[in-house]
Design a protein around this motif. Structure first.
Motif, PDB file in Angstrom:
ATOM      1  N   TYR A   7       2.687   0.974 -12.305  1.00  0.00           N
ATOM      2  CA  TYR A   7       2.884   1.281 -10.892  1.00  0.00           C
ATOM      3  C   TYR A   7       1.936   0.473 -10.032  1.00  0.00           C
ATOM      4  CZ  TYR A   7       5.421   5.270 -12.737  1.00  0.00           C
ATOM      5  OH  TYR A   7       6.314   6.059 -13.421  1.00  0.00           O
ATOM      6  N   THR A   9       0.185   0.393  -6.022  1.00  0.00           N
ATOM      7  CA  THR A   9      -0.006   1.117  -4.767  1.00  0.00           C
ATOM      8  C   THR A   9       0.537   0.269  -3.616  1.00  0.00           C
ATOM      9  OG1 THR A   9      -2.182   0.148  -4.426  1.00  0.00           O
ATOM     10  CG2 THR A   9      -2.095   2.269  -5.611  1.00  0.00           C
ATOM     11  N   THR A  88      -1.721   2.301 -13.249  1.00  0.00           N
ATOM     12  CA  THR A  88      -1.623   2.094 -11.805  1.00  0.00           C
ATOM     13  C   THR A  88      -2.563   0.989 -11.364  1.00  0.00           C
ATOM     14  OG1 THR A  88      -1.117   4.435 -11.482  1.00  0.00           O
ATOM     15  CG2 THR A  88      -1.812   3.202  -9.543  1.00  0.00           C
TER      16      THR A  88
END
Length: 95
Positions: A7, A9, A88
């Motif tokens: 992922y 941000t 992330t």
């Protein structure tokens, strides 16, 4: 081999060019899973010829540096956190 979902941000999406995001994920993937720390750190520096990348982790100690010629280099500190269910990528200021 199972790979955790990756992922980004919003800060990463708005700051880094796509080619650089892919390169950072690939640099992490070059470290064998059993030697990979949950926290990866990238220090990105704009230099005269392009992008300087310093990649490190604490345990076990690891560091790697490279220069990439480009026109869209950035200055940023990036963290990649892997909690074993997903990874992330975020800007240090988003932590």
């Amino acid at each position: 081999m199972f790979q955790t979902p990756k992922y980004l941000t919003r800060g990463i999406q708005c700051t880094l060019p796509a080619w650089l995001v892919i390169l950072l994920w690939n640099l992490i993937d070059c470290i064998p899973n059993e030697q990979r720390d949950y926290l990866q750190v990238f220090r990105l520096t704009r230099i005269g010829t392009g992008q300087h990348i310093a990649h490190s982790q604490e345990q076990p100690p690891y560091s790697y540096e490279m220069k990439v010629p480009c026109n869209d280099a950035v200055n940023a500190k990036i963290f990649v956190i892997d909690d074993q269910t997903h990874s992330t990528m975020l800007l240090a200021e988003e932590y």
